[in-house]
Scaffold this motif. Structure first.
Motif, PDB file in Angstrom:
ATOM      1  N   ASN A 342       0.609  -1.024   0.243  1.00 37.39           N
ATOM      2  CA  ASN A 342       0.021  -0.047   0.138  1.00 37.39           C
ATOM      3  C   ASN A 342       0.999   1.280   0.082  1.00 37.39           C
ATOM      4  O   ASN A 342       0.339   2.243  -0.189  1.00 37.39           O
ATOM      5  CB  ASN A 342      -0.757  -0.057   1.233  1.00 37.39           C
ATOM      6  N   PHE A 343       2.227   1.061   0.126  1.00 39.11           N
ATOM      7  CA  PHE A 343       2.748   2.461   0.290  1.00 39.11           C
ATOM      8  C   PHE A 343       4.072   2.459  -0.647  1.00 39.11           C
ATOM      9  O   PHE A 343       4.643   1.418  -0.726  1.00 39.11           O
ATOM     10  CB  PHE A 343       3.316   2.419   1.822  1.00 39.11           C
ATOM     11  N   ILE A 388       7.487   5.315   9.820  1.00 43.04           N
ATOM     12  CA  ILE A 388       6.164   4.683   9.250  1.00 43.04           C
ATOM     13  C   ILE A 388       5.399   5.897   8.316  1.00 43.04           C
ATOM     14  O   ILE A 388       5.288   5.888   7.276  1.00 43.04           O
ATOM     15  CB  ILE A 388       5.567   3.961  10.096  1.00 43.04           C
ATOM     16  N   GLY A 389       5.014   6.764   9.232  1.00 38.93           N
ATOM     17  CA  GLY A 389       4.499   7.890   8.554  1.00 38.93           C
ATOM     18  C   GLY A 389       3.050   7.426   8.273  1.00 38.93           C
ATOM     19  O   GLY A 389       2.410   6.399   8.575  1.00 38.93           O
ATOM     20  N   PRO A 390       2.285   8.871   8.313  1.00 39.26           N
ATOM     21  CA  PRO A 390       0.718   8.591   7.840  1.00 39.26           C
ATOM     22  C   PRO A 390       0.596   7.845   6.767  1.00 39.26           C
ATOM     23  O   PRO A 390       1.166   7.772   5.936  1.00 39.26           O
ATOM     24  CB  PRO A 390       0.245  10.010   8.011  1.00 39.26           C
ATOM     25  N   GLY A 391      -0.664   7.543   6.591  1.00 41.61           N
ATOM     26  CA  GLY A 391      -1.073   6.716   5.306  1.00 41.61           C
ATOM     27  C   GLY A 391      -2.538   6.219   5.380  1.00 41.61           C
ATOM     28  O   GLY A 391      -3.343   6.673   5.747  1.00 41.61           O
ATOM     29  N   ASP A 392      -2.672   4.849   5.247  1.00 45.58           N
ATOM     30  CA  ASP A 392      -3.798   4.123   5.727  1.00 45.58           C
ATOM     31  C   ASP A 392      -3.595   3.751   7.250  1.00 45.58           C
ATOM     32  O   ASP A 392      -4.431   2.823   7.626  1.00 45.58           O
ATOM     33  CB  ASP A 392      -3.980   3.074   4.577  1.00 45.58           C
ATOM     34  N   ASP A 393      -2.856   4.155   7.780  1.00 38.99           N
ATOM     35  CA  ASP A 393      -2.706   4.150   9.328  1.00 38.99           C
ATOM     36  C   ASP A 393      -4.144   4.630   9.883  1.00 38.99           C
ATOM     37  O   ASP A 393      -4.086   5.844   9.875  1.00 38.99           O
ATOM     38  CB  ASP A 393      -1.706   4.692   9.956  1.00 38.99           C
ATOM     39  N   GLU A 394      -4.988   3.634  10.175  1.00 41.00           N
ATOM     40  CA  GLU A 394      -6.239   4.206  10.589  1.00 41.00           C
ATOM     41  C   GLU A 394      -6.208   5.151  11.873  1.00 41.00           C
ATOM     42  O   GLU A 394      -6.972   5.810  12.168  1.00 41.00           O
ATOM     43  CB  GLU A 394      -7.235   3.005  10.991  1.00 41.00           C
ATOM     44  N   SER A 395      -5.049   4.829  12.799  1.00 37.57           N
ATOM     45  CA  SER A 395      -4.980   5.566  13.987  1.00 37.57           C
ATOM     46  C   SER A 395      -4.387   7.109  13.656  1.00 37.57           C
ATOM     47  O   SER A 395      -4.633   8.035  14.328  1.00 37.57           O
ATOM     48  CB  SER A 395      -4.244   5.040  14.940  1.00 37.57           C
ATOM     49  N   THR A 397      -1.859   8.053  13.967  1.00 34.20           N
ATOM     50  CA  THR A 397      -0.759   8.593  15.120  1.00 34.20           C
ATOM     51  C   THR A 397       0.624   8.673  14.429  1.00 34.20           C
ATOM     52  O   THR A 397       1.583   8.999  14.850  1.00 34.20           O
ATOM     53  CB  THR A 397      -0.710   7.821  16.100  1.00 34.20           C
ATOM     54  N   SER A 398       0.888   7.891  13.377  1.00 32.56           N
ATOM     55  CA  SER A 398       2.474   7.908  12.882  1.00 32.56           C
ATOM     56  C   SER A 398       2.759   8.976  12.047  1.00 32.56           C
ATOM     57  O   SER A 398       1.956   9.592  11.371  1.00 32.56           O
ATOM     58  CB  SER A 398       2.508   6.580  11.870  1.00 32.56           C
TER      59      SER A 398
ATOM     60  N   ASN B   3       2.448   0.391   8.135  1.00 34.35           N
ATOM     61  CA  ASN B   3       1.180   1.000   8.370  1.00 34.35           C
ATOM     62  C   ASN B   3       0.206   0.237   8.559  1.00 34.35           C
ATOM     63  O   ASN B   3      -0.750   0.280   9.244  1.00 34.35           O
ATOM     64  CB  ASN B   3       1.281   2.146   7.443  1.00 34.35           C
ATOM     65  N   SER B   7      -2.001  -0.361  11.858  1.00 32.64           N
ATOM     66  CA  SER B   7      -3.498  -0.026  11.788  1.00 32.64           C
ATOM     67  C   SER B   7      -4.335  -1.206  12.586  1.00 32.64           C
ATOM     68  O   SER B   7      -5.305  -0.804  12.957  1.00 32.64           O
ATOM     69  CB  SER B   7      -3.939   0.408  10.581  1.00 32.64           C
TER      70      SER B   7
END
Lengths: 467, 317
Positions: A342-343, A388-395, A397-398, B3, B7
């Motif tokens: 995904n990234f 990691i950084g933001p993206g599809d991280d649902e939280s 927080t990254s 990520n 998640s």
């Protein structure tokens, strides 16, 4: 950085060069400050507060075209002369300010046209200038107080200039009390007698830059702090053989875009630092040193050095890396490389050190369970912090350039997905709550294989084997 | 990338383990009873181990590892021939270990439900042989386990044993998350380590004085480990070895062999009464090895000639 230094020049363009005083013997055409015609104002560089103001005299079609361009934060004052402030090199994000002043020497009528300028800098030691006449460079020395700069007419049509740069961290105010052009029908001026004492020849400096190491470990990756730093040495040389002690050298560092496998915005990227600070003062041999301390991030940084008061600089590239990391080869018969679906921020997430035997672990697992481990994050190509950084991280927080991965720096880490893809139908091993076609990775059984191969488990969201 | 999994972090924990971070840390293994008994069958030595996890412990035993390193420079090569392994033997890992470090070749047996493999433990460059339980066969407190067996052509020597409890890392408190230092500290704190008897390759080049010195070392270590139960016996055995040393130094190998015979006979007589199985195995089999390898004739020499070579080479094993 070299490019930035060049941008940091403020340039006087004219038809000939020379620094003389006095010049009152010539019949100059004094340009009244109010006669400068404003032409345009445009942002300069990356700093939106810096604006280049362009003026011309008397107009574009005149055979005696003179142009004046000043880059500064606030518009220059044209009252009783021309006054403006050149921001300090280190005050601007790019450390740069530009002033252009010149005359179009390509215009036929300008041949043999001279120019004179009376200019005072608030700190002449902070200003470094060079002049170019018929392609030959020279380096004028600025006097304390008022400098009278005379640019004799060019012998050939071409680009003549005086370029000056504020090389100090402090602002410098510039006061041009008068600018004059020699009328077109006047003979070419003869330089007036030189002031007494005769200005000493202007030295031409060169700066060389070396590092004890071409590669250092990222911070927090070595048990020996010495591995995360290197001594950077600047050596000043002069063509005049003068005393080279007491010269100030400024250091800066810039990360290379995308280096270290971080294919995401540079903003906020931690950079190396200099100890005891970003400058040093040369000894009698013209050399001085600072210690470069690496950041946590693996990558390449360009370390630059420039000498205060001179247009000389140099740069070198420094690798910040855990040496010897190699990519885990794909082996779709036995395991899957995951975490890249995904990234594209960190596409090289499967780098490992020699002592990392996750490939053997995966083969053993396959032998015993007929299922392919999903091998997730390991290390980035040059090691260091694996953000990691933001993206599809649902939280959400990254953040870039920050954990949550606190390991994964040395190539000794390997995350394994908790579900392994079965290589056979009706796999007798426990599926747990994994999707159809997968089996649950038994922690104890995986731990045994990890341990036997020189690793052990460390708590993480996936199953983390640290070698 | 991660990520994706991050998640699913909380989800995964609850998904698989129900109570995420139930915050339980294992307690250290204490008073582990680990005994070795060595028998022979032809040229092979059989190393039989028994382990007891006392009732007073809280943790289940998951791993048992024994060092079986070999010095490729000074130790004999492994004898050729395939030795049978336990049914759950990990051949892939074992082949990898052989390519990474020098080990003593061993065969193995394991109790039902236990697997075995050559291994290199984290932070340790030396080779080991290990047994591991499954979730159903963990050695619980108050239980003993037999059937951990190594077979080898290599002589009995002093080896390190490491026993690890089961640490469910998914149940550790949050402060352990990706915290290598804390996790390693915990592992070091809860594991049990000790000395035992295991296969050790004899030296490439037999040197009578050095091997005599090695016997002295074995007596000393056996005494320290209480494998020799009586200090008088230690003194008696040392006295015998001093006589042996003098005969070797004088080049009188005939007399040296007689002293070795007496030493072996005495060790055999002391078995069970004054020596544990470990001390017996060390002294009896190494004594026999020395007697069998002692040349018919010796040269007069003195120990100081060997000081610069390897005074206590046995410790290198």
């Amino acid at each position: 950085m070299r490019r930035d230094l060049f941008r940091g020049i403020f340039v006087f363009l004219a038809l000939g060069t020379g620094v003389f005083s006095p010049v009152s013997a010539f019949a100059f055409l004094i340009i009244d400050p109010s006669d400068w015609n404003f032409l345009s104002a445009a942002p300069w560089g990356d700093d939106p507060s810096l604006v280049s103001y362009l003026y011309q005299y008397p107009n574009l079609n005149s055979p005696r075209i003179a142009s004046l361009s000043i880059t500064t934060r606030t518009p220059p004052s044209f009252s009783g002369g021309i006054h403006f402030t050149v921001p300090g090199v280190f005050n601007a994000p790019r450390g740069i300010t530009v002033l252009n002043f010149g005359s179009n020497s390509y215009a036929p009528g300008n041949m043999n046209t001279a120019l004179a300028m009376w200019v005072t800098f608030s700190s002449s030691t902070s200003i470094s200038c060079y002049m170019q006449l018929n392609g030959v460079l020279s380096y004028p020395t600025l006097h304390e107080g008022e400098n009278v700069i005379v640019l004799p007419g060019a012998s050939t049509s071409g680009y003549q200039q005086i370029a000056c740069q504020n090389v100090s961290p402090s602002d410098v105010t510039v006061d041009i009390s008068q600018i004059a052009l020699l009328p077109i029908d006047e003979p070419s001026p003869t330089p007036s007698p030189l002031p007494s004492p005769f200005p000493s020849p202007t030295p031409h400096y060169t700066l060389s830059l070396t590092s004890d190491k071409s590669s250092v470990y990222p911070a927090k990756t070595s048990t020996t702090n010495d591995n995360s730093n290197t001594v950077v040495t600047a050596i000043i040389q002069s063509d005049l053989g003068e005393d080279l002690s007491g010269k100030i050298v400024y250091f800066s560092t810039t990360p290379k875009v995308d280096s270290g496998g971080h294919l995401h915005p540079l903003e906020g990227r931690p950079m190396g630092s200099f100890f005891p600070g970003p400058s040093c003062v040369t000894d009698g041999s013209g050399s001085c040193q600072v210690r470069y301390d690496a950041p946590e991030i693996g990558g390449v940084e360009t370390v630059s050095a420039s000498m205060a008061g001179a247009l000389t600089s140099n740069a070198l590239d420094l690798k910040i890396e855990v040496p010897g990391l190699k990519p885990l080869e794909a082996n779709p018969l036995f395991y899957q490389l995951t975490g890249t679906e995904n990234f594209s921020y960190h596409p090289g997430n499967h780098y490992m050190a020699e002592e990392n035997y996750i490939d053997i672990v995966a083969v053993v697992f396959f032998d015993q369970f007929d299922a392919m481990l999903g091998i997730n994050d390991m290390s980035l190509p040059m090691g260091g912090l694996f953000d990691i950084g933001p993206g599809d991280d649902e939280s959400k927080t990254s953040e870039f350039w920050k954990p949550p991965h606190s390991l994964h720096r040395l190539g000794r880490s390997a995350d394994v997905d908790r579900c392994a893809k079965s290589a056979i139908q009706d796999n007798p091993n426990d599926r747990g709550r994994c999707s159809i076609g997968y089996i649950q990775v038994d922690r104890l059984k995986f731990e045994k294989i990890c341990n036997n191969n020189g690793g052990h488990l460390v708590p993480e969201s996936s199953i983390h084997c640290e070698f | 990338m991660m990520n994706n999994h991050l998640s699913k972090f909380s989800f995964a924990f609850i998904f698989f383990f129900g109570a995420a971070f139930a915050s339980s840390e294992p307690t250290p293994l204490k008073n582990i009873y680990f005994k070795a008994d060595v028998t022979t069958s032809g040229p092979l030595y059989n190393y039989n181990y028994e382990i007891t996890n006392p009732r007073t412990n809280d943790s289940n035993i998951l791993f048992v590892y024994l060092t079986i390193s070999r010095d490729p420079n000074s130790d004999q090569e492994n004898a050729s021939g395939i030795l049978p392994q336990c049914s759950g033997f990990d051949r892939t890992t074992s082949a990898s270990i052989h390519s990474r470090t020098a080990v003593v070749e061993t065969g193995s047996s394991a109790p039902t439900g236990w697997d075995c493999s050559y291994a290199i433990l984290k932070g340790n460059q030396y080779g080991s042989f290990g047994w591991s339980a499954s979730s159903k066969t963990l050695l619980k407190p108050g239980n003993s386990l037999r059937g951990l067996v190594l077979t080898s052509y290599a002589l009995p020597g002093i080896r390190e044993v490491q026993i690890d409890p089961d640490i469910d890392i998914d149940q550790l408190p949050p402060e352990y998350y990706e915290n290598l230092e804390k996790t390693e500290t915990l592992r070091n704190n809860v594991r049990w380590t000790g000395k035992t008897v295991g296969p050790k390759a004899p030296p490439k080049v037999f040197d009578a004085l050095e091997f005599e010195d090695y016997l002295e070392y074995l007596v000393e270590e056996s005494s320290d480990a209480s494998w020799i139960k009586d200090a008088k016996i230690t003194k008696e055995l040392n006295a015998k070895l001093e006589q042996l040393e003098k005969k070797i130094e004088s080049g009188d190998h005939g007399s040296a062999r007689k002293i070795l015979d007496e030493f072996i006979k005495r060790v055999d007589a002391l078995k069970t009464k004054s020596l544990t199985n470990e001390a017996y195995a060390l002294l009896y089999f190494n004594g026999k090895y020395m007697r069998d390898h002692l040349p018919e004739k010796g040269k007069s020499c003195s120990r100081h000639k060997h000081v610069g070579h390897s005074w206590r080479w046995g410790k290198r094993w």
